[in-house]
Design an enzyme around this catalytic site. Structure first.
Site, PDB file in Angstrom:
ATOM      1  N   GLU A 103       0.849  -1.247   0.093  1.00  0.00           N
ATOM      2  CA  GLU A 103       0.090   0.180  -0.161  1.00  0.00           C
ATOM      3  C   GLU A 103       0.788   1.197  -0.062  1.00  0.00           C
ATOM      4  OE1 GLU A 103      -2.021   0.936   3.896  1.00  0.00           O
ATOM      5  OE2 GLU A 103      -3.754   1.413   2.769  1.00  0.00           O
TER       6      GLU A 103
ATOM      7  N   HIS B 253       2.261   4.660   1.021  1.00  0.00           N
ATOM      8  CA  HIS B 253       2.674   5.309   2.303  1.00  0.00           C
ATOM      9  C   HIS B 253       3.244   6.820   2.124  1.00  0.00           C
ATOM     10  CE1 HIS B 253       1.604   1.662   4.105  1.00  0.00           C
ATOM     11  NE2 HIS B 253       1.578   2.141   5.243  1.00  0.00           N
TER      12      HIS B 253
ATOM     13  N   ASP C   7       3.616  -1.633   5.770  1.00  0.00           N
ATOM     14  CA  ASP C   7       2.711  -2.547   6.596  1.00  0.00           C
ATOM     15  C   ASP C   7       3.026  -3.943   6.463  1.00  0.00           C
ATOM     16  OD1 ASP C   7       1.434  -0.236   7.052  1.00  0.00           O
ATOM     17  OD2 ASP C   7      -0.436  -0.888   5.785  1.00  0.00           O
TER      18      ASP C   7
ATOM     19  N   HIS D 165      -2.213  -3.780   9.280  1.00  0.00           N
ATOM     20  CA  HIS D 165      -2.723  -2.866   8.211  1.00  0.00           C
ATOM     21  C   HIS D 165      -4.166  -2.612   8.786  1.00  0.00           C
ATOM     22  CE1 HIS D 165      -4.043  -1.500   4.336  1.00  0.00           C
ATOM     23  NE2 HIS D 165      -4.893  -2.534   4.205  1.00  0.00           N
TER      24      HIS D 165
ATOM     25  N   GLU E 126      -7.032  -1.883   7.956  1.00  0.00           N
ATOM     26  CA  GLU E 126      -8.315  -2.557   7.216  1.00  0.00           C
ATOM     27  C   GLU E 126      -8.378  -3.954   7.263  1.00  0.00           C
ATOM     28  OE1 GLU E 126      -6.421  -0.096   6.010  1.00  0.00           O
ATOM     29  OE2 GLU E 126      -7.426   1.363   4.850  1.00  0.00           O
TER      30      GLU E 126
ATOM     31  N   HIS F  99      -1.762   7.099   8.944  1.00  0.00           N
ATOM     32  CA  HIS F  99      -1.326   6.610   7.944  1.00  0.00           C
ATOM     33  C   HIS F  99       0.000   7.400   7.257  1.00  0.00           C
ATOM     34  CE1 HIS F  99      -0.873   4.006   4.441  1.00  0.00           C
ATOM     35  NE2 HIS F  99      -1.058   5.127   3.700  1.00  0.00           N
TER      36      HIS F  99
ATOM     37  N   GLU G 123       4.581   5.646  11.604  1.00  0.00           N
ATOM     38  CA  GLU G 123       4.763   4.448  10.825  1.00  0.00           C
ATOM     39  C   GLU G 123       6.255   5.323  10.473  1.00  0.00           C
ATOM     40  OE1 GLU G 123       1.279   2.214   8.762  1.00  0.00           O
ATOM     41  OE2 GLU G 123       1.644   4.002   7.967  1.00  0.00           O
TER      42      GLU G 123
HETATM   43 ZN    ZN Z   1       0.790   1.439   7.125  1.00  0.00          ZN
HETATM   44 MN    MN Z   2      -2.197   0.097   5.629  1.00  0.00          MN
END
Ligand code: ZN
Ligand code: MN
Length: 257
Positions: free
Chosen positions: A33, A35, A44, A119, A121, A176, A181
């Site tokens: 994904e 970032h 992730d 992650h 979701e 996010h 992160e």
């Molecule tokens: Zn992430």
């Molecule tokens: Mn994520």
């Protein structure tokens, strides 16, 4: 016999002996994904894999290979699916992958599982996959499975969040590609962080609901939802110094280790 906690580095007799002795098996669940322009697509995957390996080393666990694709990125927690490179599974596909992995690990003797999510979701598809996997094992006559399912970022002390966010914590969904992160990546893979490319187009200002199609201007063009400025490896280490011992304590308590 290898000292590694990584299943991928073990031979089958080593794996068999360790699960027979009660080693908990960690399954990191990640995503591929975006970032932002300053972090790689594998954040992730890197972060839950690192946390899982650190905890497993403390509790005598095994880390199964991370599932590298997650459930679809959502605008309000990951920027959405439109960013190039964000490559996702349907919820039922992800659930079935987790179900199959849990089932096979169980057939080969694993009775203690830790599904360690990286992650946002993935949470409910992981609940579903774990439930289906345990159900299938039961149909095969295998009982006595105990499983934990967790988000690593929940294992953080209030005082650490206060130190990191003196102006107030924006919440893990908006974090996010932001301070948490970015700092964690600076702590574990600084070679992959482009500090000179941290954007300044956030924070996102989302309503408290989803809309399809999403208003394109609601997601910051960089894909970074809150702020990454001020990220440091030291802050990432503060987080790891919470995540690893707090998860290890939960694993020890729940499995009686
Ligand atoms: Zn992430
Ligand atoms: Mn994520």
């Amino acid at each position: 016999m290898t000292d590694s906690v990584l299943m991928a580095e073990m031979t089958w007799p080593e794996f068999e002996a360790r699960v027979a002795a009660g080693a908990p098996v960690f399954l990191p669940v990640g995503a591929t994904e975006q970032h932002g322009p300053h972090l790689p697509l594998g954040v992730d995957v890197f972060l839950p894999s690192h946390v899982a390996a650190s905890v497993a080393a403390e509790v005598g666990g095994i880390v199964a290979p991370c599932i590298p694709y997650g459930y679809k990125s959502q605008p309000r927690s990951g920027g959405g699916q439109a960013f190039p490179g964000t490559t996702s599974l349907s919820a039922h596909t992800l659930s079935l992958v987790i179900k199959d992995v849990v089932h096979d690990l169980g057939l080969h003797g694993a009775r203690r599982f830790v599904i360690l999510n990286g992650h946002f979701e993935n949470a409910w598809p992981a609940v579903e996959g774990l439930d289906l996997g345990i159900r299938e094992l039961r149909r095969d006559g295998i009982d006595g499975v105990t499983a934990l399912r967790l988000e690593y970022w929940d294992f953080v002390k209030r005082e650490t969040l206060d130190r990191l966010f003196p102006d107030g914590f924006p919440g893990t969904d908006l974090e996010h590609a932001s301070l948490l992160e970015t700092s964690l990546m600076l702590a574990i893979r600084p070679d992959l962080v482009r500090m000179d490319r941290i954007p300044n187009d956030g924070p996102a200002d989302f309503p408290t609901y989803d809309r399809t199609p999403v208003w394109p201007d609601r997601v910051p063009p960089s894909g970074v939802l809150a702020r990454a400025q001020g990220s440091t490896a030291e802050k990432g280490q503060w987080l790891l110094d919470d995540h690893v011992p707090l998860i290890a304590a939960a694993v020890r308590a729940e499995f009686g280790l």
